[in-house]
Design a protein around this motif. Sequence first.
Motif, PDB file in Angstrom:
ATOM      1  N   VAL A  17       0.756  -1.247   0.018  1.00  0.00           N
ATOM      2  CA  VAL A  17      -0.051   0.096  -0.143  1.00  0.00           C
ATOM      3  C   VAL A  17       0.964   1.382   0.020  1.00  0.00           C
ATOM      4  CG1 VAL A  17      -1.617   1.318   1.424  1.00  0.00           C
ATOM      5  CG2 VAL A  17      -2.044  -1.187   1.077  1.00  0.00           C
ATOM      6  N   ARG A  18       1.778   1.251   0.802  1.00  0.00           N
ATOM      7  CA  ARG A  18       2.673   2.351   0.943  1.00  0.00           C
ATOM      8  C   ARG A  18       3.487   2.564  -0.536  1.00  0.00           C
ATOM      9  NH1 ARG A  18       7.671   3.792   0.669  1.00  0.00           N
ATOM     10  NH2 ARG A  18       8.254   1.474   0.014  1.00  0.00           N
ATOM     11  N   ALA A  19       3.850   1.575  -1.225  1.00  0.00           N
ATOM     12  CA  ALA A  19       4.449   1.626  -2.640  1.00  0.00           C
ATOM     13  C   ALA A  19       3.394   2.340  -3.520  1.00  0.00           C
ATOM     14  CB  ALA A  19       4.962   0.425  -3.121  1.00  0.00           C
ATOM     15  N   TYR A  20       2.218   1.915  -3.692  1.00  0.00           N
ATOM     16  CA  TYR A  20       1.147   2.499  -4.547  1.00  0.00           C
ATOM     17  C   TYR A  20       0.708   3.979  -3.786  1.00  0.00           C
ATOM     18  CZ  TYR A  20      -3.752   3.963  -4.902  1.00  0.00           C
ATOM     19  OH  TYR A  20      -4.667   4.740  -5.343  1.00  0.00           O
ATOM     20  N   VAL A  21       0.623   4.247  -2.739  1.00  0.00           N
ATOM     21  CA  VAL A  21       0.478   5.703  -2.390  1.00  0.00           C
ATOM     22  C   VAL A  21       1.635   6.641  -2.765  1.00  0.00           C
ATOM     23  CG1 VAL A  21       0.351   7.373  -0.484  1.00  0.00           C
ATOM     24  CG2 VAL A  21      -0.961   5.092  -0.288  1.00  0.00           C
TER      25      VAL A  21
END
Length: 309
Positions: free
Chosen positions: A204-208
């Motif tokens: 999720v962090r990579a997407y954000v």
Amino acid sequence: MAELIRISQGLADALARWLEHLRAIDGAAGATLTAYQRDVQGFLAFMTEHQGESLGEAALARLRVTDMRAWMAHERARGVSARSLARALSAVKNFAGWMAERDGFDATAILAARAPKYRRRLPRPLSEDAAKAVIGTVELQSDEPWIAARDTAVITLLYGCGLRISEALGLTADVLPMGDSLRIRGKGGKERMVPVLPAAREAVRAYVDLCPIQLAPGAPLFRGKRGGALNPRLIAKAMERTRMQLGLPASATPHALRHSFATHLLSAGGDLRAIQELLGHASLATTQAYTAVDTARLMEVYQSAHPRA
């Protein structure tokens, strides 16, 4: 509406009150209530024609088992599957049972009706290696890095947290930065807490970090190319391309990842009731249907846990 006109106003009112009871007390979802209403209205409409009179509570109480069989034969003749008929009969029994408890209604014939037998379709979870391969391959289905990261994040949440696709796409930016757990609102508005694995948080962090769209509080976390809420069909398509690339069967769908979550947890020794809570199932039987555990595995658990002398 035509079906409601055929029955007495009293029975129509009873149906409305039953549906409201299911919504307010049991927390039934809107789609469930719509299906129940359709099933019971269809039953009442048939019985009105079958009895040749306006159907009220008194006429309903006079029904016999043969009348119930006539309704089920009619439904099967018009192409209703055994599974769908069993669901409709369950709704009718639920309604009749509620009336019996509330008004002293004699629901013996209705409650005694036997549902048609059907073979329950068991879900087909992926193997652990296949699930890991899906997570590692789905990012290859898009040339745009942020979309690749988005799809990977969604798929990782489905498998890592056992979320329904609607639950994952229903997350808002308020969950950021994502912690060790998520509060999920599932079917019927029921809430549950699910743990979040480090791999899911990282996805999720990579997407954000890559998302070019401002993720404001209260707005959807996962976005489409034009900035709107992500359409679940896009995840289904990414999953379809992934399974074709990996040579997986058509049963390898986004929902299969939720099945896999449950099955792999149980295979690793997880408690069935704990898994039920993680999945947000109201019934333990539903959880059991999500778990592909063979007899040998069940016997292994039995032999290791039974307090034999």
